[in-house]
Design a protein around this motif. Structure first.
Motif, PDB file in Angstrom:
ATOM      1  N   THR A  25       0.836  -1.201   0.000  1.00  0.00           N
ATOM      2  CA  THR A  25       0.000   0.000   0.000  1.00  0.00           C
ATOM      3  C   THR A  25       0.870   1.250   0.000  1.00  0.00           C
ATOM      4  OG1 THR A  25      -1.762  -1.185   1.163  1.00  0.00           O
ATOM      5  CG2 THR A  25      -1.841   1.232   1.216  1.00  0.00           C
ATOM      6  N   LEU A  26       1.870   1.297   0.863  1.00  0.00           N
ATOM      7  CA  LEU A  26       2.732   2.479   0.953  1.00  0.00           C
ATOM      8  C   LEU A  26       3.464   2.742  -0.357  1.00  0.00           C
ATOM      9  CD1 LEU A  26       4.243   1.958   4.526  1.00  0.00           C
ATOM     10  CD2 LEU A  26       2.309   3.400   3.850  1.00  0.00           C
ATOM     11  N   ALA A  27       3.846   1.687  -1.048  1.00  0.00           N
ATOM     12  CA  ALA A  27       4.562   1.843  -2.312  1.00  0.00           C
ATOM     13  C   ALA A  27       3.706   2.541  -3.371  1.00  0.00           C
ATOM     14  CB  ALA A  27       5.021   0.481  -2.829  1.00  0.00           C
ATOM     15  N   SER A  44      -4.236  10.143   9.579  1.00  0.00           N
ATOM     16  CA  SER A  44      -3.656   9.923   8.256  1.00  0.00           C
ATOM     17  C   SER A  44      -2.766   8.682   8.328  1.00  0.00           C
ATOM     18  CB  SER A  44      -2.812  11.129   7.851  1.00  0.00           C
ATOM     19  OG  SER A  44      -1.671  11.242   8.703  1.00  0.00           O
ATOM     20  N   ILE A  45      -2.362   8.197   7.176  1.00  0.00           N
ATOM     21  CA  ILE A  45      -1.405   7.081   7.144  1.00  0.00           C
ATOM     22  C   ILE A  45      -0.114   7.489   7.829  1.00  0.00           C
ATOM     23  CG2 ILE A  45       0.032   5.658   5.618  1.00  0.00           C
ATOM     24  CD1 ILE A  45      -2.377   5.544   3.689  1.00  0.00           C
ATOM     25  N   ALA A  46       0.319   8.735   7.625  1.00  0.00           N
ATOM     26  CA  ALA A  46       1.554   9.206   8.269  1.00  0.00           C
ATOM     27  C   ALA A  46       1.450   9.094   9.791  1.00  0.00           C
ATOM     28  CB  ALA A  46       1.843  10.655   7.854  1.00  0.00           C
ATOM     29  N   ILE A  47       0.323   9.504  10.350  1.00  0.00           N
ATOM     30  CA  ILE A  47       0.128   9.421  11.802  1.00  0.00           C
ATOM     31  C   ILE A  47       0.087   7.962  12.245  1.00  0.00           C
ATOM     32  CG2 ILE A  47      -1.566   9.826  13.643  1.00  0.00           C
ATOM     33  CD1 ILE A  47      -2.105  12.567  12.300  1.00  0.00           C
ATOM     34  N   ILE A  48      -0.589   7.119  11.482  1.00  0.00           N
ATOM     35  CA  ILE A  48      -0.645   5.691  11.840  1.00  0.00           C
ATOM     36  C   ILE A  48       0.758   5.093  11.835  1.00  0.00           C
ATOM     37  CG2 ILE A  48      -1.500   3.423  11.137  1.00  0.00           C
ATOM     38  CD1 ILE A  48      -3.985   4.954   9.963  1.00  0.00           C
ATOM     39  N   ILE A  49       1.578   5.447  10.854  1.00  0.00           N
ATOM     40  CA  ILE A  49       2.955   4.942  10.806  1.00  0.00           C
ATOM     41  C   ILE A  49       3.735   5.410  12.031  1.00  0.00           C
ATOM     42  CG2 ILE A  49       5.177   5.141   9.597  1.00  0.00           C
ATOM     43  CD1 ILE A  49       3.541   5.132   6.957  1.00  0.00           C
ATOM     44  N   LYS A  50       3.612   6.691  12.375  1.00  0.00           N
ATOM     45  CA  LYS A  50       4.310   7.196  13.559  1.00  0.00           C
ATOM     46  C   LYS A  50       3.872   6.444  14.810  1.00  0.00           C
ATOM     47  CE  LYS A  50       4.336  11.517  14.278  1.00  0.00           C
ATOM     48  NZ  LYS A  50       3.839  12.896  14.429  1.00  0.00           N
ATOM     49  N   GLU A  87       9.961   9.204   2.488  1.00  0.00           N
ATOM     50  CA  GLU A  87      11.171   8.455   2.834  1.00  0.00           C
ATOM     51  C   GLU A  87      11.349   8.355   4.350  1.00  0.00           C
ATOM     52  OE1 GLU A  87      11.077  11.022   0.534  1.00  0.00           O
ATOM     53  OE2 GLU A  87      11.064   9.638  -1.179  1.00  0.00           O
ATOM     54  N   GLU A  88      11.086   9.448   5.060  1.00  0.00           N
ATOM     55  CA  GLU A  88      11.198   9.423   6.526  1.00  0.00           C
ATOM     56  C   GLU A  88      10.153   8.496   7.136  1.00  0.00           C
ATOM     57  OE1 GLU A  88      12.854  13.853   7.668  1.00  0.00           O
ATOM     58  OE2 GLU A  88      10.835  13.696   6.797  1.00  0.00           O
ATOM     59  N   LEU A  89       8.956   8.518   6.580  1.00  0.00           N
ATOM     60  CA  LEU A  89       7.903   7.630   7.083  1.00  0.00           C
ATOM     61  C   LEU A  89       8.247   6.170   6.836  1.00  0.00           C
ATOM     62  CD1 LEU A  89       4.825   9.752   5.994  1.00  0.00           C
ATOM     63  CD2 LEU A  89       5.581   9.315   8.356  1.00  0.00           C
ATOM     64  N   ILE A  90       8.788   5.874   5.664  1.00  0.00           N
ATOM     65  CA  ILE A  90       9.190   4.494   5.361  1.00  0.00           C
ATOM     66  C   ILE A  90      10.308   4.058   6.305  1.00  0.00           C
ATOM     67  CG2 ILE A  90      10.211   2.966   3.609  1.00  0.00           C
ATOM     68  CD1 ILE A  90       7.254   3.744   3.048  1.00  0.00           C
ATOM     69  N   THR A  91      11.213   4.966   6.630  1.00  0.00           N
ATOM     70  CA  THR A  91      12.288   4.652   7.582  1.00  0.00           C
ATOM     71  C   THR A  91      11.705   4.291   8.948  1.00  0.00           C
ATOM     72  OG1 THR A  91      13.887   6.037   6.408  1.00  0.00           O
ATOM     73  CG2 THR A  91      14.350   5.575   8.734  1.00  0.00           C
ATOM     74  N   LEU A  92      10.709   5.052   9.413  1.00  0.00           N
ATOM     75  CA  LEU A  92      10.050   4.738  10.689  1.00  0.00           C
ATOM     76  C   LEU A  92       9.343   3.391  10.607  1.00  0.00           C
ATOM     77  CD1 LEU A  92       8.427   8.172  11.650  1.00  0.00           C
ATOM     78  CD2 LEU A  92      10.463   7.114  12.670  1.00  0.00           C
ATOM     79  N   TRP A  93       8.613   3.167   9.516  1.00  0.00           N
ATOM     80  CA  TRP A  93       7.890   1.909   9.281  1.00  0.00           C
ATOM     81  C   TRP A  93       8.860   0.734   9.372  1.00  0.00           C
ATOM     82  CZ3 TRP A  93       3.059  -0.041   8.526  1.00  0.00           C
ATOM     83  CH2 TRP A  93       2.902  -1.185   7.736  1.00  0.00           C
ATOM     84  N   GLU A  94       9.949   0.803   8.644  1.00  0.00           N
ATOM     85  CA  GLU A  94      10.919  -0.293   8.604  1.00  0.00           C
ATOM     86  C   GLU A  94      11.593  -0.503   9.952  1.00  0.00           C
ATOM     87  OE1 GLU A  94      11.265  -2.527   6.315  1.00  0.00           O
ATOM     88  OE2 GLU A  94      10.016  -1.559   4.800  1.00  0.00           O
TER      89      GLU A  94
END
Length: 176
Positions: A25-27, A44-50, A87-94
């Protein structure tokens, strides 16, 4: 193979299944879409990732030896809007997933009999894992739902597309 080993392998597969749904989904989404919020201020997705990052790092760091709610975690800040890039969000996700998956990979059958604490409340290791197996997929489902809502007719199914179950079954298992 013992039931404990079977359980540990099973939960790793289940978590990876949900990580994969989130990854796909993120991709498909751009930075603006990751920060989009529906009416009424749902996350938002960004908040959910955080939030997932904060939760996974807190729960899975020193999982067997320290309380799962770490003193350095600032949960309320996880729900604040910010300008993180994709990119920062993906870094947090990973990073969150790496902490979780590395910890799971290091657990032994004997660890399943131990007690861990979350906010000073005792949990069996199995219960603490199951608690996360309910929490994390709940939020991954939100990510997928938002992605699907944003992409609408450009959405590509992450599993078996509507109306294609029979085709899938015939391809995967042969004619029945």
């Amino acid at each position: 193979m013992s039931i404990g080993t079977i359980y540990l392998e099973s939960i790793q597969k289940r978590f990876l299944t949900h990580k994969n749904l989130g990854d796909k989904t993120l991709a498909r989404l751009d930075n603006k879409q990751l920060h989009w919020q529906p009416e009424g201020e749902p996350n938002s997705i960004a908040i959910i990732i955080k939030h997932l990052h904060g939760n996974m790092i807190s729960r899975w760091t020193d999982f067997l030896t320290t309380d799962g709610e770490k003193p350095g975690r600032h949960r309320d800040a996880e729900f604040e809007n910010d300008a993180y890039s994709k990119e920062e969000l993906i870094t947090l996700w990973e990073a969150g997933w790496k902490c979780l998956l590395d910890t799971l990979a290091g657990l032994t059958e004997a660890d399943l009999e131990k007690t861990v604490y979350i906010r000073q409340e005792p949990h069996s290791v199995i219960d603490a894992i199951n608690r996360q197996l309910a929490h994390i997929p709940y939020h991954v489902g939100q990510i997928v739902w938002i992605g699907k809502a944003l992409l609408q007719d450009q959405w590509e199914s992450l599993s078996i597309p509507k109306g294609k179950s029979e085709d899938f079954n015939n391809t995967k298992y042969g004619k029945r």
